[in-house]
Motif scaffolding. Structure first.
Motif, PDB file in Angstrom:
ATOM      1  N   THR A   1       0.860  -0.978  -0.052  1.00  0.00           N
ATOM      2  CA  THR A   1      -0.150  -0.059   0.218  1.00  0.00           C
ATOM      3  C   THR A   1       0.935   1.162  -0.035  1.00  0.00           C
ATOM      4  OG1 THR A   1      -0.125   0.047   2.563  1.00  0.00           O
ATOM      5  CG2 THR A   1      -1.661  -1.328   1.397  1.00  0.00           C
ATOM      6  N   ALA A   2       0.446   2.273  -0.573  1.00  0.00           N
ATOM      7  CA  ALA A   2       1.249   3.690  -0.692  1.00  0.00           C
ATOM      8  C   ALA A   2       0.502   4.914  -0.363  1.00  0.00           C
ATOM      9  CB  ALA A   2       1.805   3.717  -1.908  1.00  0.00           C
ATOM     10  N   ARG A   3       1.022   5.820   0.332  1.00  0.00           N
ATOM     11  CA  ARG A   3       0.312   7.091   0.359  1.00  0.00           C
ATOM     12  C   ARG A   3       1.532   8.139   0.131  1.00  0.00           C
ATOM     13  NH1 ARG A   3       1.816   8.412   5.819  1.00  0.00           N
ATOM     14  NH2 ARG A   3       2.465   6.888   7.028  1.00  0.00           N
ATOM     15  N   ALA A   4       1.025   9.584  -0.249  1.00  0.00           N
ATOM     16  CA  ALA A   4       1.908  10.270  -0.577  1.00  0.00           C
ATOM     17  C   ALA A   4       1.389  11.724  -0.031  1.00  0.00           C
ATOM     18  CB  ALA A   4       2.072  10.434  -2.037  1.00  0.00           C
ATOM     19  N   SER A   5       2.418  12.579   0.365  1.00  0.00           N
ATOM     20  CA  SER A   5       2.018  13.888   0.549  1.00  0.00           C
ATOM     21  C   SER A   5       2.820  14.970   0.196  1.00  0.00           C
ATOM     22  CB  SER A   5       1.737  13.996   2.297  1.00  0.00           C
ATOM     23  OG  SER A   5       2.890  13.769   2.756  1.00  0.00           O
ATOM     24  N   GLU A   6       2.633  16.204   0.145  1.00  0.00           N
ATOM     25  CA  GLU A   6       3.419  17.190  -0.225  1.00  0.00           C
ATOM     26  C   GLU A   6       3.029  18.581   0.725  1.00  0.00           C
ATOM     27  OE1 GLU A   6       3.361  17.649  -4.530  1.00  0.00           O
ATOM     28  OE2 GLU A   6       1.745  19.148  -4.287  1.00  0.00           O
ATOM     29  N   GLN A   7       4.192  19.422   0.489  1.00  0.00           N
ATOM     30  CA  GLN A   7       3.998  20.730   1.176  1.00  0.00           C
ATOM     31  C   GLN A   7       4.911  21.676   0.452  1.00  0.00           C
ATOM     32  OE1 GLN A   7       4.855  20.367   5.421  1.00  0.00           O
ATOM     33  NE2 GLN A   7       7.162  20.163   4.823  1.00  0.00           N
ATOM     34  N   SER A   8       4.209  23.052   0.640  1.00  0.00           N
ATOM     35  CA  SER A   8       5.130  24.015  -0.231  1.00  0.00           C
ATOM     36  C   SER A   8       6.219  24.410   0.741  1.00  0.00           C
ATOM     37  CB  SER A   8       3.982  25.308  -0.413  1.00  0.00           C
ATOM     38  OG  SER A   8       2.934  24.871  -1.257  1.00  0.00           O
ATOM     39  N   GLY A   9       7.322  24.945  -0.047  1.00  0.00           N
ATOM     40  CA  GLY A   9       8.736  25.337   0.762  1.00  0.00           C
ATOM     41  C   GLY A   9       8.807  26.729  -0.046  1.00  0.00           C
ATOM     42  N   GLU A  10      10.143  27.238   0.044  1.00  0.00           N
ATOM     43  CA  GLU A  10      10.625  28.307  -0.429  1.00  0.00           C
ATOM     44  C   GLU A  10      10.921  28.027  -1.870  1.00  0.00           C
ATOM     45  OE1 GLU A  10      11.522  31.247   0.931  1.00  0.00           O
ATOM     46  OE2 GLU A  10      10.397  30.741   2.845  1.00  0.00           O
ATOM     47  N   GLY A  11       9.759  28.494  -2.679  1.00  0.00           N
ATOM     48  CA  GLY A  11       9.939  28.069  -4.041  1.00  0.00           C
ATOM     49  C   GLY A  11       9.804  26.811  -4.587  1.00  0.00           C
ATOM     50  N   SER A  12       9.917  25.718  -3.792  1.00  0.00           N
ATOM     51  CA  SER A  12       9.559  24.315  -4.146  1.00  0.00           C
ATOM     52  C   SER A  12       8.647  23.473  -3.330  1.00  0.00           C
ATOM     53  CB  SER A  12      11.115  23.591  -3.517  1.00  0.00           C
ATOM     54  OG  SER A  12      11.353  23.851  -2.336  1.00  0.00           O
ATOM     55  N   ILE A  13       8.515  22.396  -3.895  1.00  0.00           N
ATOM     56  CA  ILE A  13       7.222  21.515  -3.103  1.00  0.00           C
ATOM     57  C   ILE A  13       8.128  20.005  -2.734  1.00  0.00           C
ATOM     58  CG2 ILE A  13       5.291  19.993  -3.615  1.00  0.00           C
ATOM     59  CD1 ILE A  13       4.676  22.977  -3.864  1.00  0.00           C
ATOM     60  N   SER A  14       7.884  19.930  -1.388  1.00  0.00           N
ATOM     61  CA  SER A  14       8.483  18.770  -0.898  1.00  0.00           C
ATOM     62  C   SER A  14       7.556  17.826  -0.723  1.00  0.00           C
ATOM     63  CB  SER A  14       9.283  18.961   0.464  1.00  0.00           C
ATOM     64  OG  SER A  14       8.609  19.536   1.442  1.00  0.00           O
ATOM     65  N   GLY A  15       7.717  16.516  -0.792  1.00  0.00           N
ATOM     66  CA  GLY A  15       7.003  15.273  -0.599  1.00  0.00           C
ATOM     67  C   GLY A  15       7.432  14.164  -0.232  1.00  0.00           C
ATOM     68  N   ALA A  16       6.526  13.184   0.132  1.00  0.00           N
ATOM     69  CA  ALA A  16       6.927  11.881   0.629  1.00  0.00           C
ATOM     70  C   ALA A  16       6.301  10.716   0.389  1.00  0.00           C
ATOM     71  CB  ALA A  16       7.265  11.684   2.260  1.00  0.00           C
ATOM     72  N   VAL A  17       6.810   9.752  -0.038  1.00  0.00           N
ATOM     73  CA  VAL A  17       5.826   8.503  -0.446  1.00  0.00           C
ATOM     74  C   VAL A  17       6.148   7.356   0.483  1.00  0.00           C
ATOM     75  CG1 VAL A  17       5.459   6.863  -2.173  1.00  0.00           C
ATOM     76  CG2 VAL A  17       5.908   9.040  -3.031  1.00  0.00           C
ATOM     77  N   THR A  18       5.133   6.811   1.231  1.00  0.00           N
ATOM     78  CA  THR A  18       5.516   5.550   2.085  1.00  0.00           C
ATOM     79  C   THR A  18       4.940   4.267   1.514  1.00  0.00           C
ATOM     80  OG1 THR A  18       5.591   7.179   4.001  1.00  0.00           O
ATOM     81  CG2 THR A  18       5.209   4.694   4.386  1.00  0.00           C
ATOM     82  N   ILE A  19       5.832   3.391   1.265  1.00  0.00           N
ATOM     83  CA  ILE A  19       5.400   2.158   0.750  1.00  0.00           C
ATOM     84  C   ILE A  19       5.295   1.112   1.997  1.00  0.00           C
ATOM     85  CG2 ILE A  19       5.717   0.326  -1.070  1.00  0.00           C
ATOM     86  CD1 ILE A  19       7.155   2.674  -2.642  1.00  0.00           C
ATOM     87  N   THR A  20       4.362   0.447   2.061  1.00  0.00           N
ATOM     88  CA  THR A  20       4.287  -0.771   3.184  1.00  0.00           C
ATOM     89  C   THR A  20       3.920  -1.945   2.501  1.00  0.00           C
ATOM     90  OG1 THR A  20       3.309   0.952   4.922  1.00  0.00           O
ATOM     91  CG2 THR A  20       3.265  -1.244   5.362  1.00  0.00           C
ATOM     92  N   ASN A  21       4.846  -2.938   2.846  1.00  0.00           N
ATOM     93  CA  ASN A  21       4.683  -4.339   2.429  1.00  0.00           C
ATOM     94  C   ASN A  21       3.678  -4.953   3.148  1.00  0.00           C
ATOM     95  OD1 ASN A  21       5.120  -6.790   1.301  1.00  0.00           O
ATOM     96  ND2 ASN A  21       6.926  -7.289   2.120  1.00  0.00           N
ATOM     97  N   THR A  22       2.319  -5.362   2.335  1.00  0.00           N
ATOM     98  CA  THR A  22       1.268  -5.910   3.148  1.00  0.00           C
ATOM     99  C   THR A  22       1.183  -7.479   3.060  1.00  0.00           C
ATOM    100  OG1 THR A  22      -0.071  -5.138   1.204  1.00  0.00           O
ATOM    101  CG2 THR A  22       0.113  -3.611   3.373  1.00  0.00           C
ATOM    102  N   SER A  23       2.209  -7.671   2.160  1.00  0.00           N
ATOM    103  CA  SER A  23       2.110  -9.648   1.700  1.00  0.00           C
ATOM    104  C   SER A  23       2.640 -10.146   2.709  1.00  0.00           C
ATOM    105  CB  SER A  23       2.766  -9.377   0.273  1.00  0.00           C
ATOM    106  OG  SER A  23       4.432  -9.230   0.614  1.00  0.00           O
ATOM    107  N   SER A  24       3.010 -11.353   2.545  1.00  0.00           N
ATOM    108  CA  SER A  24       3.336 -12.277   3.757  1.00  0.00           C
ATOM    109  C   SER A  24       4.820 -12.757   3.472  1.00  0.00           C
ATOM    110  CB  SER A  24       2.489 -13.787   3.953  1.00  0.00           C
ATOM    111  OG  SER A  24       2.521 -14.206   2.770  1.00  0.00           O
ATOM    112  N   ALA A  25       5.439 -12.238   2.551  1.00  0.00           N
ATOM    113  CA  ALA A  25       6.780 -12.544   2.118  1.00  0.00           C
ATOM    114  C   ALA A  25       7.598 -11.181   1.960  1.00  0.00           C
ATOM    115  CB  ALA A  25       6.916 -13.509   0.883  1.00  0.00           C
ATOM    116  N   ALA A  26       8.861 -11.540   1.848  1.00  0.00           N
ATOM    117  CA  ALA A  26       9.597  -9.866   1.514  1.00  0.00           C
ATOM    118  C   ALA A  26       9.770  -9.747   0.103  1.00  0.00           C
ATOM    119  CB  ALA A  26      11.028 -10.545   2.170  1.00  0.00           C
TER     120      ALA A  26
END
Length: 210
Positions: free
Chosen positions: A84-109
């Motif tokens: 599953t994945a979720r992403a967010s972003e926020q404004s900065g000094e003339g730029s946009i910073s963001g993050a994506v979090t990816i979680t392994n929801t399966s039963s194996a690596a």
């Protein structure tokens, strides 16, 4: 009688002269041997052979095989059905910073073999793309966070919602960015009209499970 002694003396002088002549010949022989060059040539050849024998290990030792970086060799790539994945972003000094979090929801690596993140508008058109960070392995239930900075947007405001696609080595994992609904899409400042928009990966970190 005197004639006999004179003959004996003459014979003795002749023998003595022969002995002296033989001694001088003996002295010349070592001089000739010392002046010959085969011995010096053999020494030179031996020295060259020894040098060549040392040179080979030195060259071989100079060749180094780079140690491989952390990879996901032997692991299947994390696919959309594994995470599953979720992403967010926020404004900065003339730029946009963001993050994506990816979680392994399966039963194996599974693995994320190099992170390429692409920013898209609501139609799927690419706005910017960037790569960076080492490959990571995610155990079952483990998550990885990928942070990025979006800079230099000089076009019209894109249609929202925006999304990010993360290339995990298999099918990309796509998720919408929270807070980028239609009509409310933040964009970075235009810093160079002739330059393309840029997306830089600033950090890739596997989160500690509790």
């Amino acid at each position: 009688m005197r004639r006999a002694w004179w003959l004996v003396g003459a014979a003795a002088l002749i023998l003595l002269a022969g002995a002296c002549s033989g001694g001088n010949g003996d002295k010349k022989t070592p001089t000739a041997l010392t002046g010959t060059t085969p011995t010096a040539a053999a020494t030179s050849a031996t020295g060259a052979t020894a040098t060549a024998g040392l040179a080979s290990p030195t060259v071989a030792g100079g060749e180094s095989t780079p140690m491989p970086a952390e990879t996901t060799a032997g692991l299947r790539a994390c696919g959309p059905s594994d995470v599953t994945a979720r992403a967010s972003e926020q404004s900065g000094e003339g730029s946009i910073s963001g993050a994506v979090t990816i979680t392994n929801t399966s039963s194996a690596a599974c693995g994320i073999a190099g992170e390429t993140v692409t920013l898209r508008d609501s139609t799927g058109a690419q706005l910017a793309s960037g790569s960076g960070g080492s490959s990571v392995q995610l155990a079952a239930g483990q998550a990885a966070s990928i942070t990025f900075i979006w800079t230099n947007w000089c076009g019209d405001a894109p249609s929202g919602p925006l999304s990010v696609a993360v290339d995990t080595g298999g099918d990309p994992v796509v998720t919408n960015i929270a807070g980028t609904s239609a009509g409310a899409v933040p964009v970075p400042r235009c810093d160079a009209q002739a330059e393309p928009s840029k997306l830089s990966i600033t950090d890739v970190r596997v989160q500690t499970t509790r």
